[in-house]
Write an enzyme that holds these catalytic residues in place. Sequence first.
Site, PDB file in Angstrom:
ATOM      1  N   SER A 111      44.702  81.385  34.095  1.00 48.03           N
ATOM      2  CA  SER A 111      45.630  80.289  34.351  1.00 48.03           C
ATOM      3  C   SER A 111      46.305  80.360  35.721  1.00 48.03           C
ATOM      4  O   SER A 111      45.637  80.248  36.730  1.00 48.03           O
ATOM      5  CB  SER A 111      46.655  80.254  33.222  1.00 48.03           C
ATOM      6  OG  SER A 111      47.388  79.079  33.273  1.00 48.03           O
ATOM      7  N   HIS A 112      47.610  80.570  35.744  1.00 43.95           N
ATOM      8  CA  HIS A 112      48.334  80.526  37.013  1.00 43.95           C
ATOM      9  C   HIS A 112      48.287  81.861  37.759  1.00 43.95           C
ATOM     10  O   HIS A 112      48.877  81.976  38.833  1.00 43.95           O
ATOM     11  CB  HIS A 112      49.788  80.114  36.766  1.00 43.95           C
ATOM     12  CG  HIS A 112      50.548  81.148  36.000  1.00 43.95           C
ATOM     13  ND1 HIS A 112      50.395  81.329  34.652  1.00 43.95           N
ATOM     14  CD2 HIS A 112      51.450  82.072  36.395  1.00 43.95           C
ATOM     15  CE1 HIS A 112      51.182  82.325  34.246  1.00 43.95           C
ATOM     16  NE2 HIS A 112      51.839  82.786  35.289  1.00 43.95           N
ATOM     17  N   ASP A 155      47.849  73.978  38.262  1.00 45.81           N
ATOM     18  CA  ASP A 155      47.525  75.408  38.302  1.00 45.81           C
ATOM     19  C   ASP A 155      46.022  75.637  38.142  1.00 45.81           C
ATOM     20  O   ASP A 155      45.237  74.679  38.056  1.00 45.81           O
ATOM     21  CB  ASP A 155      48.338  76.196  37.261  1.00 45.81           C
ATOM     22  CG  ASP A 155      47.883  75.956  35.838  1.00 45.81           C
ATOM     23  OD1 ASP A 155      47.279  74.897  35.572  1.00 45.81           O
ATOM     24  OD2 ASP A 155      48.129  76.827  34.976  1.00 45.81           O
ATOM     25  N   ASP A 191      43.937  76.484  35.813  1.00 44.28           N
ATOM     26  CA  ASP A 191      43.169  75.897  34.709  1.00 44.28           C
ATOM     27  C   ASP A 191      43.613  74.472  34.380  1.00 44.28           C
ATOM     28  O   ASP A 191      43.161  73.893  33.380  1.00 44.28           O
ATOM     29  CB  ASP A 191      43.238  76.784  33.462  1.00 44.28           C
ATOM     30  CG  ASP A 191      44.643  76.927  32.911  1.00 44.28           C
ATOM     31  OD1 ASP A 191      45.600  76.894  33.705  1.00 44.28           O
ATOM     32  OD2 ASP A 191      44.797  77.070  31.686  1.00 44.28           O
ATOM     33  N   ASP A 230      46.491  72.991  33.410  1.00 43.36           N
ATOM     34  CA  ASP A 230      47.441  72.536  32.385  1.00 43.36           C
ATOM     35  C   ASP A 230      48.867  72.404  32.918  1.00 43.36           C
ATOM     36  O   ASP A 230      49.695  71.741  32.303  1.00 43.36           O
ATOM     37  CB  ASP A 230      47.371  73.396  31.106  1.00 43.36           C
ATOM     38  CG  ASP A 230      47.520  74.874  31.368  1.00 43.36           C
ATOM     39  OD1 ASP A 230      47.693  75.264  32.542  1.00 43.36           O
ATOM     40  OD2 ASP A 230      47.450  75.652  30.394  1.00 43.36           O
ATOM     41  N   ARG A 231      49.155  73.027  34.063  1.00 48.80           N
ATOM     42  CA  ARG A 231      50.519  72.887  34.611  1.00 48.80           C
ATOM     43  C   ARG A 231      50.577  71.821  35.695  1.00 48.80           C
ATOM     44  O   ARG A 231      49.568  71.559  36.360  1.00 48.80           O
ATOM     45  CB  ARG A 231      50.971  74.186  35.256  1.00 48.80           C
ATOM     46  CG  ARG A 231      51.097  75.325  34.316  1.00 48.80           C
ATOM     47  CD  ARG A 231      51.690  76.505  35.062  1.00 48.80           C
ATOM     48  NE  ARG A 231      51.810  77.630  34.146  1.00 48.80           N
ATOM     49  CZ  ARG A 231      52.648  78.628  34.304  1.00 48.80           C
ATOM     50  NH1 ARG A 231      53.435  78.665  35.367  1.00 48.80           N
ATOM     51  NH2 ARG A 231      52.706  79.611  33.435  1.00 48.80           N
ATOM     52  N   LYS A 280      49.157  71.740  27.165  1.00 45.20           N
ATOM     53  CA  LYS A 280      49.847  70.998  28.202  1.00 45.20           C
ATOM     54  C   LYS A 280      48.786  70.425  29.143  1.00 45.20           C
ATOM     55  O   LYS A 280      47.663  70.927  29.183  1.00 45.20           O
ATOM     56  CB  LYS A 280      50.852  71.884  28.928  1.00 45.20           C
ATOM     57  CG  LYS A 280      50.330  73.216  29.452  1.00 45.20           C
ATOM     58  CD  LYS A 280      51.507  74.089  29.857  1.00 45.20           C
ATOM     59  CE  LYS A 280      51.064  75.368  30.547  1.00 45.20           C
ATOM     60  NZ  LYS A 280      50.819  76.489  29.651  1.00 45.20           N
TER      61      LYS A 280
END
Length: 557
Positions: free
Chosen positions: A115-116, A283, A285, A287-288, A384
Amino acid sequence: MACTTNIKTLSYGDQKPGTSGLRKKVAIFQQAHYSENFIQSIFDTVGQSIQSNTIVVGGDGRYWEPEVARLLIKMAAANKVKKVVVGQNGIMSTPAVSHYIIKHGAIGGIVLTASHNPGGPLNDFGIKYNGENGGPAPSSVTDRIYTTSKNLTNYNICHDLDIDISVVSSHQVDVDGNSFTVEVIDPVKDYASYMEEIFDFPQLRGYIKKTNLQVLVSALNGVMGPYVKEILCQRLGVPESSAIACEPLPDFGGLHPDPNLTYAASLVEAMKDGIYDIGAAFDGDGDRNMILGKNAFFVSPSDSLAVLADHLDCIPYFKKTGIKGFARSMPTAAAVDRVAVAKGLRVFEVPTGWKYFGNLMDAGEISLCGEESFGTGSDHIREKDGMWALLAWLSVMAHTGKTVEQLLTDHWSKYGRNFFTRYDYEECDANNASEMMSYLRSLVDSGSLIGKELLATSGESYTVQLMDDFSYTDPIDKSVTTKQGIRVIFTDGSRIIFRLSGTGSSGATVRLYIDSYESDAKKCGQSAEMLAPLINVALTLSRLKEFTGRDTPTVIT
Ligand code: VG1
Ligand code: CO
């Protein structure tokens, strides 16, 4: 025909998923049988039902991802999975995986992402399991995966199966006499069409054209590049020059793919020139999201959630489904709560991590939810969703004709303002950080601060109303989650929260969250000034510097 082999393995003791999946340095995943063990633990936990079903495999294209995607296919075949749907080159965003699982009734999905967290050979890799509702597996499942991994002795793999995932196509192979299918799909198409169902694309396209709206979007070289190009550029008419850092790169081009003011600095700088009306970053992946207005006007994620909550009915999807309730993670500022009160809707406060929203969405209790960590989403999927958030913002702008800044200032004059900041102290010594948390817990246990006045060096005083370690009982399945962060709540409603991050891969990250409310919009100054006394109180109370040796945070939001 391919054949399964059963390989003997030694278990690892450290495969405990955190806030969102298992995240470790690449070198850890590269240890002998390390990834294999964790994947087998997922399959064993899901159990027999995996055998006649489909799993979806996605990822953010980071270093080591293609290798693990290929490994996963070999292991899925050997574990009698019926079909694997995988994004071309192993790439598919977290929201798109969630959508695909739901749309096609898959048994679950595996997302190869940290992710992030930064990527590359010296940085992080991650594996996350999502269940059949499309959402991140709840703690009860990830705990079972962990227990299984600690006792694992064997795994199944089809060594001689080698499927080319670089080309969109369908492969059907015979594995030990059973038929096994791998479908390599365009990761964007289905998801983009779903966005067209949710939002009014002709309206958005017309609005962007008519107002000559200038949009600037950075994918921070994560998975979102192709989604930005297809959805914003192709379908909504935003020029390609507005899509920056939109090539998914194994090391994110050296960027830290976390859309905040520190790590998305180049977007912030470009927005400062006043050319662009709205800016967004996603981000690794996808989702953010971070939303900025003209001149880099910053929209705090807690405010973003509240503004969207207030205008949600302008989005066609919600005209159909109606608006149920709202939810936010505990550290997220309570701005959305005020909107819920005004609309007579329920609002839920859950622990940090999207997995806690899943049951509420499945039960039809909430339509919109968010986290202060740049996470916003709705019940259209169970993750998200960065692109959804940007499209929601564009919809609100098109509907109201207001700028980002106007939407915020109008919101504050209507509801008052929750000032919020988060200080991250990354990669602290793990023992020191946990000693600080133990110290704070001892203050909770003794109850010695309740009713006490705490003084900031600048003179302000705050009286402690409550101090606890947040625990949550899921209203749907009644499961209880404890130790989710130390909260100090003052009589004026201000809050100080301390937690340790559950997504880091080395040392400990201390997160300090500060939230305070001001009802008089005219009194509203800069966030940093408004919160300075409370930050001072928090640092004194926790003895953070003494415990961690840190003078300043690494990231301020
Ligand atoms: C962080 C955020 C949390 C978020 C999680 C996963 O967790 O605080 O709100 O849900 O990351 O986001 P932690 O435990 O480090 O505070 V993501 O986009 O990295 O999957
Ligand atoms: Co993410």
